[in-house]
Scaffold this active site. Structure first.
Site, PDB file in Angstrom:
ATOM      1  N   ASP A 198       3.459  -4.481   7.798  1.00 41.97           N
ATOM      2  CA  ASP A 198       2.258  -3.661   7.684  1.00 41.97           C
ATOM      3  C   ASP A 198       1.081  -4.589   7.980  1.00 41.97           C
ATOM      4  O   ASP A 198       0.691  -5.403   7.152  1.00 41.97           O
ATOM      5  CB  ASP A 198       2.182  -3.076   6.273  1.00 41.97           C
ATOM      6  CG  ASP A 198       0.862  -2.356   6.010  1.00 41.97           C
ATOM      7  OD1 ASP A 198      -0.052  -2.452   6.847  1.00 41.97           O
ATOM      8  OD2 ASP A 198       0.751  -1.713   4.955  1.00 41.97           O
TER       9      ASP A 198
ATOM     10  N   CYS B 194      -4.695   2.550  -3.701  1.00 39.49           N
ATOM     11  CA  CYS B 194      -3.421   3.026  -3.128  1.00 39.49           C
ATOM     12  C   CYS B 194      -2.323   1.978  -3.287  1.00 39.49           C
ATOM     13  O   CYS B 194      -1.556   1.718  -2.337  1.00 39.49           O
ATOM     14  CB  CYS B 194      -3.568   3.395  -1.648  1.00 39.49           C
ATOM     15  SG  CYS B 194      -4.655   4.784  -1.394  1.00 39.49           S
TER      16      CYS B 194
ATOM     17  N   GLN C 152      -4.102  -4.727   7.157  1.00 40.37           N
ATOM     18  CA  GLN C 152      -5.126  -5.688   6.722  1.00 40.37           C
ATOM     19  C   GLN C 152      -4.949  -7.014   7.462  1.00 40.37           C
ATOM     20  O   GLN C 152      -5.933  -7.662   7.825  1.00 40.37           O
ATOM     21  CB  GLN C 152      -5.022  -5.955   5.205  1.00 40.37           C
ATOM     22  CG  GLN C 152      -5.262  -4.750   4.323  1.00 40.37           C
ATOM     23  CD  GLN C 152      -6.720  -4.318   4.248  1.00 40.37           C
ATOM     24  OE1 GLN C 152      -7.633  -5.072   4.598  1.00 40.37           O
ATOM     25  NE2 GLN C 152      -6.944  -3.098   3.822  1.00 40.37           N
TER      26      GLN C 152
ATOM     27  N   HIS D 106       0.866  -1.187   0.000  1.00 42.79           N
ATOM     28  CA  HIS D 106       0.000   0.000   0.000  1.00 42.79           C
ATOM     29  C   HIS D 106       0.902   1.237   0.000  1.00 42.79           C
ATOM     30  O   HIS D 106       2.025   1.191   0.517  1.00 42.79           O
ATOM     31  CB  HIS D 106      -0.851  -0.048   1.274  1.00 42.79           C
ATOM     32  CG  HIS D 106      -1.886   1.020   1.399  1.00 42.79           C
ATOM     33  ND1 HIS D 106      -1.585   2.295   1.818  1.00 42.79           N
ATOM     34  CD2 HIS D 106      -3.226   1.002   1.179  1.00 42.79           C
ATOM     35  CE1 HIS D 106      -2.698   3.017   1.854  1.00 42.79           C
ATOM     36  NE2 HIS D 106      -3.710   2.259   1.463  1.00 42.79           N
TER      37      HIS D 106
ATOM     38  N   LYS E 130     -10.006  -0.127  10.617  1.00 43.83           N
ATOM     39  CA  LYS E 130     -10.262  -1.383   9.893  1.00 43.83           C
ATOM     40  C   LYS E 130     -10.582  -2.515  10.876  1.00 43.83           C
ATOM     41  O   LYS E 130     -11.106  -3.551  10.502  1.00 43.83           O
ATOM     42  CB  LYS E 130      -9.057  -1.754   9.044  1.00 43.83           C
ATOM     43  CG  LYS E 130      -8.769  -0.743   7.931  1.00 43.83           C
ATOM     44  CD  LYS E 130      -7.657  -1.229   7.034  1.00 43.83           C
ATOM     45  CE  LYS E 130      -6.945  -0.116   6.312  1.00 43.83           C
ATOM     46  NZ  LYS E 130      -7.667   0.452   5.195  1.00 43.83           N
TER      47      LYS E 130
HETATM   48  N1  PLP Z   1      -1.560  -0.686   4.612  1.00 46.97           N
HETATM   49  C1  PLP Z   1      -2.548  -1.385   4.034  1.00 46.97           C
HETATM   50  C2  PLP Z   1      -2.276  -2.769   3.546  1.00 46.97           C
HETATM   51  C3  PLP Z   1      -3.806  -0.817   3.890  1.00 46.97           C
HETATM   52  O1  PLP Z   1      -4.778  -1.509   3.301  1.00 46.97           O
HETATM   53  C4  PLP Z   1      -4.026   0.506   4.360  1.00 46.97           C
HETATM   54  C5  PLP Z   1      -5.341   1.152   4.189  1.00 46.97           C
HETATM   55  O2  PLP Z   1      -6.077   0.860   3.283  1.00 46.97           O
HETATM   56  C6  PLP Z   1      -2.971   1.178   4.972  1.00 46.97           C
HETATM   57  C7  PLP Z   1      -1.750   0.554   5.081  1.00 46.97           C
HETATM   58  C8  PLP Z   1      -3.117   2.573   5.499  1.00 46.97           C
HETATM   59  O3  PLP Z   1      -3.995   2.632   6.565  1.00 46.97           O
HETATM   60  P1  PLP Z   1      -4.407   4.057   7.172  1.00 46.97           P
HETATM   61  O4  PLP Z   1      -4.804   4.918   5.992  1.00 46.97           O
HETATM   62  O5  PLP Z   1      -5.556   3.770   8.046  1.00 46.97           O
HETATM   63  O6  PLP Z   1      -3.236   4.589   7.880  1.00 46.97           O
END
Ligand code: PLP
Length: 406
Positions: free
Chosen positions: A199, A364, A202, A122, A225
């Site tokens: 990360d 993203c 998810q 992401h 999430k």
């Molecule tokens: N990493 C992953 C795999 C994600 O799916 C997301 C959000 O969609 C993020 C990071 C970023 O999360 P946040 O925007 O809540 O910081």
């Protein structure tokens, strides 16, 4: 017994209609809905227990501080961390990864050092590393996924060279649903002196997490999430790594003393929590995690695996539907395109008319979209409260989209 209908009744929004149809909410990968206990916790915090936290001497400030600080322990328990001081409270995964980029990597890495990323990261786990590439001459190395969307841990390990200092990798792709064997990657990386950031934005939503078992140095999560409020989250950072970090945001709360000529920082983790935090968001996040732990993440995972298998079986009959990502054991996240020129936005608009909420776009994940040769997909992402009946409604709505757009 996992009673999905009982769980659904805990989420007030799920009983509403959209466009005259019962809501079928399949945009959980972007943000999950909130159970009543979380909404009630937010209301209670603001209506009965609110004040700014830390350093207050009055009753409400102490109460709010207790409620807020208790969440550190709840998160540590949820992630399997042995010490709550390894948890930095923040606004989500984006902030967590930036904390590591500025607070750890900027100090520990020098020009020419390498960071390994998978192609399915992401942007939250890409752009902070681009900052280091642009500003410090750090080299980014990319590892591809195979045709099914699998990420071979060996390919990540093989990419490690003498200058590699960090592997920053997702546990679960928000586009393909691919689950990554982060434990094997961490073990092998550590044998080669390389740190690992996972990360978990998810990954933590779809399966139980044990950061000690994984062994990773950094593990980032996102509150919204995990059925908590937006603006909440945390990052687990191993004690040894935290000791190597410098604060990257300065302000109140992260200091012990400030004079004209000097500053003495607070102890970690508060050293990394500058300014008034998302007090109520964090309190609500703690309630969401307690709710999840009561249901049991292994039960959530089993339910979602059933949904995944049911959806895969239904999709198999649709020869005009392409699903991106077929990795075995994937999470119930399906990125779809229709054969022909139908745009993901048009598909999602038609689905919306049937009350089905999905996300359309690049999610993203620019490098992955380039790798797939796509500009957008339509993504249905499932959560603990979704049902097989909702998958039937999704499939009917997709059939309509195919008829109208083919
Ligand atoms: N990493 C992953 C795999 C994600 O799916 C997301 C959000 O969609 C993020 C990071 C970023 O999360 P946040 O925007 O809540 O910081």
């Amino acid at each position: 017994m996992y009673d999905v209908h009982k769980i659904r009744s805990d989420f007030p929004i799920l009983s509403r209609e959209v466009n005259g149809k019962p809501l079928v909410y399949l945009d959980n990968g972007a943000s999950a809905q909130k159970p009543k206990v979380v909404i009630d916790a937010i209301t209670r915090a603001y209506s009965q227990e609110y004040a700014n936290v830390h350093r207050g001497l009055h009753f409400l400030s102490n109460l709010a501080t207790d409620r807020y600080e208790a969440v550190r322990g709840t998160i540590a328990k949820f992630l399997g961390a042995s010490d709550e001081n390894e948890i930095i409270l923040n606004s989500g995964t984006t902030e967590g990864i930036n904390t590591v980029a500025y607070g750890w990597a900027m100090q520990q890495l020098k020009a020419g050092d390498e960071i390994i990323l998978s192609v399915m990261e992401h942007h939250a786990n890409i752009v902070p590393w681009h900052f280091l590439r642009e500003r410090q001459g750090i080299v980014l190395k990319w590892v591809d996924v195979d045709g099914q969307g699998n990420l071979d841990p060996q390919a990540v390990i093989d990419a490690i060279g003498p200058k590699t200092k960090l592997i920053a990798i997702t546990q679960c792709s928000n586009v393909l649903g691919t689950m990554v064997d982060v434990k094997t990657i961490t073990q092998e990386a550590h044998e080669r002196g390389v740190a690992v950031l996972v990360d978990g934005s998810q990954g933590a939503v779809h399966a139980p997490v044990d950061v000690q078992d994984i062994g990773c140095d950094f593990y980032a999560i996102t509150g919204h999430k995990l059925y908590g409020p937006s603006g909440s989250g945390a990052i687990y950072i191993k004690k040894e790594r935290m000791a190597e970090m410098r604060p990257f945001m300065g302000g109140g709360d992260m200091i012990k003393e400030v004079s004209k000529d000097s500053v003495v920082y607070n102890d970690p983790p508060m050293m990394f929590e500058a300014g008034t935090p998302g007090i109520v968001q964090t309190i609500g996040f703690g309630t969401a995690l307690e709710y999840l732990m009561e249901i049991g993440m292994e039960n959530v995972a089993a339910h979602e695996a059933q949904l995944r298998d049911y959806a895969i079986a239904k999709f198999q009959g649709l020869n005009w539907l392409n699903i991106q990502g077929q990795a075995p054991g994937k999470a119930a996240i399906f990125s779809m395109t229709l054969q022909g020129a139908a745009h993901a936005h048009d598909i999602s608009t038609i689905l919306d008319k049937r009350g089905v909420a999905v996300r359309a776009g690049h999610h993203c994940a620019g490098p992955l979209m380039d790798h797939l040769g796509l500009s957008a997909t339509c993504r249905a992402s499932f959560a603990m409260y979704n049902t097989t009946e909702e998958i039937d409604i999704l499939v009917d709505a997709l059939e309509l989209a195919h008829e109208l757009l083919a």
